[in-house]
Design an enzyme around this catalytic site. Sequence first.
Site, PDB file in Angstrom:
ATOM      1  CD  GLU A   1      -2.485   1.292   2.712  1.00  0.00           C
ATOM      2  OE1 GLU A   1      -3.419   2.097   2.833  1.00  0.00           O
ATOM      3  OE2 GLU A   1      -2.118   0.548   3.648  1.00  0.00           O
ATOM      4  CG  HIS A   2       1.382   3.452   2.873  1.00  0.00           C
ATOM      5  ND1 HIS A   2       0.672   2.657   3.761  1.00  0.00           N
ATOM      6  CD2 HIS A   2       0.606   4.524   2.591  1.00  0.00           C
ATOM      7  CE1 HIS A   2      -0.486   3.239   4.018  1.00  0.00           C
ATOM      8  NE2 HIS A   2      -0.557   4.369   3.320  1.00  0.00           N
TER       9      HIS A   2
END
Length: 441
Positions: free
Chosen positions: A339-340
């Site tokens: 996601e990050h």
Amino acid sequence: MTTTLRRIDLRGRDLDPVTLRGVVPRAELDVSAAVDAVRPICEAVRERGTAAVLEYTERFDGVRLTSLRVPAAAIGAALAALDPAVRAALEETIRRVRTVQRGLRREDSVTRVVPGGTVTERWVPVRRVGLYVPGGIAVYPSSVVMNVVPAQEAGVASIAVTSPAQREFGGLPHPTVLAACALLGVDEVYSAGGAQAVAMFAYGARDADGTLVVAPVDVVTGPGNVYVAAAKRYVQGVVGIDAEAGPTDIAVLADDTADAAHVAADLISQAEHDTLAAAVLVTPSQRLADAVDAELAAQVAATKHSERIRAALAGRQSAVVLVDDVEAGLAVVDAYAAEHLEVQTADARAVAARVRNAGAVFVGPHSPVSLGDYCAGSNHILPTGGSACHSGGLGVQTFLRGIHVVDYSAEALREVAGHVVALAEAEDLPAHGQAVTARFA
């Protein structure tokens, strides 16, 4: 409970992408498993509407409500009572996110295929959206901004927000969430969370007498726990969704140039969200891995939510992955599809430019994920659990549909008629060809 991340040593192993996907750390409870749990909830809301949403709100949130919609007066009062510093921070976040989203909106385009024949792509907003804002163990007014601003910039006419009922606030969503709605001019807000809220938006909700309380939407967006993600998967097709944004994850690709204190702080910042949050360090440096472990021990002990953070770091979804070099690290982070993803390496921009799978990439020592969570101007509603290999983050295009408009003259149609007939005959669909030749009989 230890703060030392478990280690996965891939040094000296030449693994293909499929094998890598099987060895990178993942949570034990995935979205597929949670779908079975949310199915009866979604079906109950589809069949019984408001009554089912209220029952599940009482069961899961401990709040007995008589109405789902938040009164306009409560939204206004929340803004009036908002701390001025928080208001200023939200207003600046809104400004930055709006600036980015406005710049990302695609324009209509006309392509001249042949003389007299054009195809125009029009970008048309969906009619109505339902935006989910989490409200469990933390408060997320920033998620109001990240949901609402792209929808507004797309030109969506009807925007509804829902957030879990909070017992300590009389069954209303958290007042900071309501204040963020007020700042953005959103007055259709509901006290509902979890799978029942997603189903409420997908199917609509009526009272027992048939009165429509919540109109169904075209698209549901927003982050949540694994059950919210599972509910979005369950209703997909009935409505569109942005992505399955479940428990958060962060991966940091770092080498010896990285500051261990920064890396540890960034891992902790995401582990703070949830005991199921994933924190992964991918590095060719044993020295950095050891230094990060030491920093984690010191920093976690000093932070507010240390118990929650330790649980996340100790889970099988979190780990240090040791690799031979940054090149091997790139293969690992592409398999992980974070996601990050932070890139803290020598020549970080060049390394980051080679990443294929990530919800968002944060480059160098001064672009932490926390900046993206709030004030970078990027969107923090991103695909989780490895789904970044096929999905992107929430943005203005989430709420727009590309419609092709075909406009041909008689001469342009006559010129291509023979090709249409040939292909129609090849597919044994002669009426397709006849629909063209009939115009020239």
